[in-house]
Design a protein around this motif. Structure first.
Motif, PDB file in Angstrom:
ATOM      1  N   GLN A   1       0.848  -1.189   0.000  1.00 18.67           N
ATOM      2  CA  GLN A   1       0.000   0.000   0.000  1.00 18.67           C
ATOM      3  C   GLN A   1       0.883   1.239   0.000  1.00 18.67           C
ATOM      4  OE1 GLN A   1      -2.931  -0.053   3.098  1.00 18.67           O
ATOM      5  NE2 GLN A   1      -3.498   2.050   2.778  1.00 18.67           N
ATOM      6  N   LEU A   2       0.444   2.266  -0.703  1.00 17.88           N
ATOM      7  CA  LEU A   2       1.199   3.504  -0.833  1.00 17.88           C
ATOM      8  C   LEU A   2       0.233   4.673  -0.649  1.00 17.88           C
ATOM      9  CD1 LEU A   2       4.078   4.485  -1.588  1.00 17.88           C
ATOM     10  CD2 LEU A   2       3.361   4.435  -3.973  1.00 17.88           C
ATOM     11  N   ASP A   3       0.466   5.486   0.376  1.00 18.20           N
ATOM     12  CA  ASP A   3      -0.380   6.648   0.647  1.00 18.20           C
ATOM     13  C   ASP A   3       0.275   7.878   0.042  1.00 18.20           C
ATOM     14  OD1 ASP A   3      -1.955   8.697   1.607  1.00 18.20           O
ATOM     15  OD2 ASP A   3      -1.862   8.068   3.704  1.00 18.20           O
ATOM     16  N   LEU A   4      -0.289   8.358  -1.071  1.00 16.15           N
ATOM     17  CA  LEU A   4       0.261   9.530  -1.758  1.00 16.15           C
ATOM     18  C   LEU A   4      -0.680  10.728  -1.679  1.00 16.15           C
ATOM     19  CD1 LEU A   4       1.888   7.838  -4.872  1.00 16.15           C
ATOM     20  CD2 LEU A   4       2.989   8.652  -2.779  1.00 16.15           C
ATOM     21  N   ARG A   5      -1.557  10.730  -0.684  1.00 13.81           N
ATOM     22  CA  ARG A   5      -2.409  11.896  -0.483  1.00 13.81           C
ATOM     23  C   ARG A   5      -1.517  13.080  -0.124  1.00 13.81           C
ATOM     24  NH1 ARG A   5      -6.365   9.280   3.816  1.00 13.81           N
ATOM     25  NH2 ARG A   5      -4.338   8.465   4.422  1.00 13.81           N
TER      26      ARG A   5
ATOM     27  N   VAL B   1      -2.870   2.273  -4.077  1.00 13.16           N
ATOM     28  CA  VAL B   1      -2.349   3.637  -3.992  1.00 13.16           C
ATOM     29  C   VAL B   1      -3.491   4.564  -3.609  1.00 13.16           C
ATOM     30  CG1 VAL B   1      -1.130   5.466  -5.220  1.00 13.16           C
ATOM     31  CG2 VAL B   1      -0.731   3.085  -5.854  1.00 13.16           C
ATOM     32  N   TRP B   2      -3.248   5.414  -2.613  1.00 14.41           N
ATOM     33  CA  TRP B   2      -4.241   6.405  -2.226  1.00 14.41           C
ATOM     34  C   TRP B   2      -3.865   7.728  -2.872  1.00 14.41           C
ATOM     35  CZ3 TRP B   2      -4.827   5.469   3.763  1.00 14.41           C
ATOM     36  CH2 TRP B   2      -5.417   4.220   3.960  1.00 14.41           C
ATOM     37  N   LEU B   3      -4.803   8.292  -3.640  1.00 16.53           N
ATOM     38  CA  LEU B   3      -4.565   9.532  -4.376  1.00 16.53           C
ATOM     39  C   LEU B   3      -5.633  10.571  -4.052  1.00 16.53           C
ATOM     40  CD1 LEU B   3      -3.839   7.972  -7.884  1.00 16.53           C
ATOM     41  CD2 LEU B   3      -2.154   9.042  -6.377  1.00 16.53           C
ATOM     42  N   ASP B   4      -5.240  11.834  -4.147  1.00 13.34           N
ATOM     43  CA  ASP B   4      -6.171  12.945  -3.955  1.00 13.34           C
ATOM     44  C   ASP B   4      -7.113  13.058  -5.151  1.00 13.34           C
ATOM     45  OD1 ASP B   4      -5.162  13.936  -1.467  1.00 13.34           O
ATOM     46  OD2 ASP B   4      -3.461  14.790  -2.558  1.00 13.34           O
TER      47      ASP B   4
ATOM     48  N   SER C   1      -8.856   5.256  -3.892  1.00 13.31           N
ATOM     49  CA  SER C   1      -8.016   4.074  -3.784  1.00 13.31           C
ATOM     50  C   SER C   1      -7.876   3.483  -5.178  1.00 13.31           C
ATOM     51  CB  SER C   1      -8.655   3.054  -2.835  1.00 13.31           C
ATOM     52  OG  SER C   1      -7.959   1.823  -2.917  1.00 13.31           O
ATOM     53  N   LEU C   2      -6.638   3.328  -5.615  1.00  9.69           N
ATOM     54  CA  LEU C   2      -6.330   2.816  -6.941  1.00  9.69           C
ATOM     55  C   LEU C   2      -5.616   1.481  -6.782  1.00  9.69           C
ATOM     56  CD1 LEU C   2      -6.075   3.608 -10.020  1.00  9.69           C
ATOM     57  CD2 LEU C   2      -3.873   4.586  -9.406  1.00  9.69           C
ATOM     58  N   LEU C   3      -6.134   0.430  -7.403  1.00 11.38           N
ATOM     59  CA  LEU C   3      -5.471  -0.871  -7.370  1.00 11.38           C
ATOM     60  C   LEU C   3      -4.778  -1.085  -8.706  1.00 11.38           C
ATOM     61  CD1 LEU C   3      -8.155  -3.076  -5.586  1.00 11.38           C
ATOM     62  CD2 LEU C   3      -6.020  -2.213  -4.642  1.00 11.38           C
TER      63      LEU C   3
END
Length: 88
Positions: free
Chosen positions: A12-16, A42-45, A75-77
């Motif tokens: 998991q990658l938090d890029l907020r 991946v977490w994106l704004d 949330s992007l897989l």
């Protein structure tokens, strides 16, 4: 073999809060470190990140499998494709 693990991320990658194109670069680097076939969440704004990153990943050869609106972020897989062998 487990079908239920199809959408269970391996990492998991938090890029907020991370601006474009840095969020794409970090996602790509993380995927390149993963084993072929592995899934990254991946977490994106909202806005430019969710509009740009999935398309950029697809163009780079990665498989975007799911995008979920999580109320405030997305949330992007993304799956790293299996390596293509040079046989044949």
């Amino acid at each position: 073999m487990s079908v239920s693990s199809t959408y269970t991320p391996d990492a998991q990658l938090d890029l907020r809060g991370t601006p474009c194109p840095i969020n794409f670069v970090r996602t790509k680097l993380s995927l390149e470190k993963m084993a072929p076939g592995n899934l990254l969440e991946v977490w994106l704004d909202p806005g430019e990140p969710i509009e740009q990153v999935p398309d950029s990943l697809t163009m780079a050869g990665f498989q975007v499998e799911q995008i979920t609106d999580c109320s405030g972020y997305f949330s992007l897989l993304v799956r790293r494709p299996n390596a293509v062998s040079g046989r044949g």
